[in-house]
Design an enzyme around this catalytic site. Structure first.
Site, PDB file in Angstrom:
ATOM      1  CB  ALA A   9      82.212 -26.173 -11.790  1.00 49.72           C
ATOM      2  N   GLY A  10      79.147 -27.170 -12.753  1.00 48.31           N
ATOM      3  CA  GLY A  10      78.254 -28.323 -12.640  1.00 48.31           C
ATOM      4  C   GLY A  10      77.983 -28.958 -13.985  1.00 48.31           C
ATOM      5  NE  ARG A  14      68.270 -30.969 -11.901  1.00 48.96           N
ATOM      6  CZ  ARG A  14      68.020 -29.998 -11.016  1.00 48.96           C
ATOM      7  NH1 ARG A  14      66.780 -29.765 -10.641  1.00 48.96           N
ATOM      8  NH2 ARG A  14      69.000 -29.267 -10.520  1.00 48.96           N
ATOM      9  CE1 TYR A 361      75.496 -19.824 -56.583  1.00 44.59           C
ATOM     10  CE2 TYR A 361      76.800 -20.518 -58.477  1.00 44.59           C
ATOM     11  CZ  TYR A 361      76.712 -20.158 -57.141  1.00 44.59           C
ATOM     12  OH  TYR A 361      77.839 -20.144 -56.362  1.00 44.59           O
TER      13      TYR A 361
HETATM   14  C1  UD1 Z   1      71.145 -23.405  -6.174  1.00 47.77           C
HETATM   15  C2  UD1 Z   1      70.993 -22.908  -4.725  1.00 47.77           C
HETATM   16  C3  UD1 Z   1      69.517 -22.723  -4.410  1.00 47.77           C
HETATM   17  C4  UD1 Z   1      68.912 -21.751  -5.409  1.00 47.77           C
HETATM   18  C5  UD1 Z   1      69.175 -22.177  -6.856  1.00 47.77           C
HETATM   19  C6  UD1 Z   1      68.778 -21.066  -7.794  1.00 47.77           C
HETATM   20  C7  UD1 Z   1      72.827 -23.875  -3.445  1.00 47.77           C
HETATM   21  C8  UD1 Z   1      73.214 -24.911  -2.453  1.00 47.77           C
HETATM   22  N1  UD1 Z   1      71.552 -23.877  -3.829  1.00 47.77           N
HETATM   23  O1  UD1 Z   1      70.489 -24.669  -6.255  1.00 47.77           O
HETATM   24  O2  UD1 Z   1      69.352 -22.236  -3.081  1.00 47.77           O
HETATM   25  O3  UD1 Z   1      67.527 -21.637  -5.159  1.00 47.77           O
HETATM   26  O4  UD1 Z   1      70.572 -22.442  -7.065  1.00 47.77           O
HETATM   27  O5  UD1 Z   1      68.872 -21.438  -9.131  1.00 47.77           O
HETATM   28  O6  UD1 Z   1      73.662 -23.094  -3.827  1.00 47.77           O
HETATM   29  N2  UD1 Z   1      77.956 -25.493  -9.526  1.00 47.77           N
HETATM   30  C9  UD1 Z   1      79.331 -25.493  -9.520  1.00 47.77           C
HETATM   31  N3  UD1 Z   1      79.994 -26.404  -8.748  1.00 47.77           N
HETATM   32  C10 UD1 Z   1      79.342 -27.318  -7.981  1.00 47.77           C
HETATM   33  C11 UD1 Z   1      77.924 -27.302  -7.995  1.00 47.77           C
HETATM   34  C12 UD1 Z   1      77.257 -26.380  -8.757  1.00 47.77           C
HETATM   35  O7  UD1 Z   1      79.974 -24.688 -10.193  1.00 47.77           O
HETATM   36  O8  UD1 Z   1      80.030 -28.097  -7.303  1.00 47.77           O
HETATM   37  C13 UD1 Z   1      77.268 -24.499 -10.374  1.00 47.77           C
HETATM   38  C14 UD1 Z   1      76.349 -25.121 -11.422  1.00 47.77           C
HETATM   39  O9  UD1 Z   1      77.064 -25.296 -12.635  1.00 47.77           O
HETATM   40  C15 UD1 Z   1      75.258 -24.070 -11.558  1.00 47.77           C
HETATM   41  C16 UD1 Z   1      75.224 -23.402 -10.195  1.00 47.77           C
HETATM   42  O10 UD1 Z   1      76.427 -23.741  -9.545  1.00 47.77           O
HETATM   43  O11 UD1 Z   1      75.572 -23.095 -12.539  1.00 47.77           O
HETATM   44  C17 UD1 Z   1      74.033 -23.879  -9.348  1.00 47.77           C
HETATM   45  O12 UD1 Z   1      74.124 -25.273  -9.172  1.00 47.77           O
HETATM   46  P1  UD1 Z   1      72.843 -26.180  -9.194  1.00 47.77           P
HETATM   47  O13 UD1 Z   1      73.277 -27.577  -8.933  1.00 47.77           O
HETATM   48  O14 UD1 Z   1      72.028 -25.926 -10.384  1.00 47.77           O
HETATM   49  O15 UD1 Z   1      72.121 -25.638  -7.868  1.00 47.77           O
HETATM   50  P2  UD1 Z   1      70.594 -25.693  -7.530  1.00 47.77           P
HETATM   51  O16 UD1 Z   1      70.264 -27.048  -6.986  1.00 47.77           O
HETATM   52  O17 UD1 Z   1      69.799 -25.199  -8.649  1.00 47.77           O
HETATM   53 CA    CA Z   2      70.156 -24.629 -10.800  1.00 46.34          CA
END
Ligand code: UD1
Ligand code: CA
Length: 449
Positions: A9-10, A14, A361
């Site tokens: 969902a994120g 970056r 061709y």
């Molecule tokens: C997360 C972990 C971290 C881990 C890392 C590994 C948490 C709090 N942290 O950090 O410990 O080392 O992954 O890659 O979980 N997403 C949603 N909804 C949201 C936020 C995120 O679906 O509200 C999804 C994103 O799309 C992504 C995944 O969750 O696919 C991870 O989110 P991201 O923001 O990349 O987390 P990290 O900071 O990398």
């Molecule tokens: Ca991540």
């Protein structure tokens, strides 16, 4: 029984992209598709994808009827994302495997090992960890000597001392769902990012163990384009090693790219600057390159391709393609043919031992066996509105610079005189000459003076 949930969902800020992060392509498959592929052999009973940022786009890019999409309309963290599953998994008593949609290099055997450890130890949760050289950005995992997880601290929330820990959370978890469901509603956002962390739930559910992945490259998360490129390198190295061990020669492997969907047989030789993509198969003894692109195509045994592009096409045993040929639009070339210099075939079938050696061709054309298409022969297949077919019988030969105006049929054993523009069908065993007769006027220069 295991239900899989993928966090997708994120936004992936970056990446600096209009495209949602999980839809970015890694060697021909999107990140999230790769995550799904890695989990498929575990035969999950349900596959739930949590979508939010550009949900519609993610859904339509992943149109498998087996997927269930759960919307997280505002993105308030990974814990908040998993909270969205509560109404969908009411009464479920099995395990939940949670994967981040941006961790695309996981091996299935690693997931199997995670699930097995989880079951054998009757854990409430089991998480994947790894020791990595550059842990910046990842959550740090603190365990006791029995590998029981005590604490997970996000990079942004770490003290300087905690940051020294290089054991990181991979973002891959196995939960006993009922234990997690009890904890989820009580998560708090007391952290630097003011998000609901799934990692907080992990340490609240009961006994949690960590499983270490030996090869940390498997769990690299993709957060920006540099990491995407690094992941591509890792994937390429894996694919190439696999094929070299299986008896394929790669000459200058660094200049070659091979999608992991490609199938190669032993004694295939791939020359430099060659790219093999999509659903491509190449049989034994074939030599591809240098400088070629083969995409979604099937090449038989002992085929050679030099400096050419072959897409969506089939080439049979012993045929030589190139240099500088272009096959596309479901071209099918028979056995022991030659398709040579500056020749384009589009939606065209060539019989066996047929040659199109120079500057031609052929579009929407079917030829028989042992046909010789002379240099510069062109099928005029398009009248400005519609495409029309050309049929050429066995052993027919077209002279240099012939134009075959479609729709048209040339029978077997036909000869087309060089420079002809053929507009009507030609029966078997005929010579067709369709150009004005040469006129020679001797002494011409004197008369005009
Ligand atoms: C997360 C972990 C971290 C881990 C890392 C590994 C948490 C709090 N942290 O950090 O410990 O080392 O992954 O890659 O979980 N997403 C949603 N909804 C949201 C936020 C995120 O679906 O509200 C999804 C994103 O799309 C992504 C995944 O969750 O696919 C991870 O989110 P991201 O923001 O990349 O987390 P990290 O900071 O990398
Ligand atoms: Ca991540």
């Amino acid at each position: 029984m295991v239900v899989v949930a993928i966090l997708a969902a994120g936004r992936g800020t970056r990446m600096k992209s209009h495209l949602p992060k999980v839809l970015h392509s890694l060697g021909g498959r999107s990140l999230v598709e790769r995550v799904l592929d890695s989990v498929e052999p575990l035969s999950p009973s349900r596959r739930m994808v949590i979508v939010g940022y550009q949900a519609q786009e993610v859904k339509s890019a992943m149109h498998s009827p087996r997927l269930e999409f759960v919307e997280q309309t505002v993105q308030m963290g990974t814990g908040h994302a998993i909270q969205q599953l509560l109404p969908h998994l009411e009464g479920y008593t099995g395990d939940l495997l949670v994967l981040n949609g941006d961790v695309p290099l996981l091996r299935t055997q690693t997931l199997q090992q995670l699930w097995q450890t989880h079951q054998e130890n009757h854990n409430a949760a089991t998480i994947l960890t790894s020791h990595i050289p550059e842990p910046k950005g990842y959550g740090r995992v603190f365990c006791n000597s029995e590998n029981v997880v005590q604490q997970i601290v996000e990079d942004k929330d770490c003290t300087a001392a905690q940051r020294q820990n290089r054991r990181i959370n991979a973002g891959v978890y196995c939960f006993r769902w009922q234990d997690l469901a009890e904890v989820l509603p009580h998560l708090q956002a007391n952290n630097t990012q003011q998000e609901y962390y799934l990692t907080d739930a992990v340490t609240q559910v009961g006994k949690v163990m960590a499983v270490d992945v030996e090869d940390y490259q498997e769990i690299l998360g993709i957060n920006d384009r540099l990491q995407l490129a690094t992941a591509y390198d890792i994937l390429q190295r894996r694919v190439k090693e696999k094929w070299m061990r299986a008896g394929v020669t790669l000459i200058d492997p660094n200049s070659i790219t091979i999608d992991d969907t490609v199938e190669l047989q032993p004694d295939v030789i791939i020359e430099p600057q060659t790219h093999l993509r999509g659903n491509t198969t190449i049989q034994t003894g074939s030599r591809i390159g240098p400088g070629s692109l083969i995409e979604n195509s099937q090449l038989g045994e002992n085929v050679t391709v030099q400096y050419s592009v072959v897409t969506d096409s089939i080439v049979q045993t012993g045929t030589r393609i190139g240099p500088y040929a272009h096959l596309r639009g479901h071209a099918q070339v028979g056995a022991n043919c030659r398709v040579g210099n500056f020749v384009e075939l589009k939606n065209t079938q060539l019989g066996d031992r047929t040659n199109v050696a120079h500057l031609s061709y052929l579009g929407d054309t079917t030829t028989g066996n042992q046909v010789n298409i002379g240099a510069g022969t062109i099928t005029a297949n398009y009248d400005g509105v519609k495409k029309h077919p050309t049929k050429i019988g066995d052993r027919t030969k077209t002279g240099s610079n012939s134009v075959l105006v479609a729709p048209i049929t040339l029978g077997d054993d036909v000869y087309v005189a060089a420079g002809s523009t053929v507009t009507e069908d030609v029966p078997d065993d005929s010579l067709v000459i369709a150009r004005s007769r040469q006129v020679v006027k001797p002494g011409w220069q004197q008369k005009t003076q």
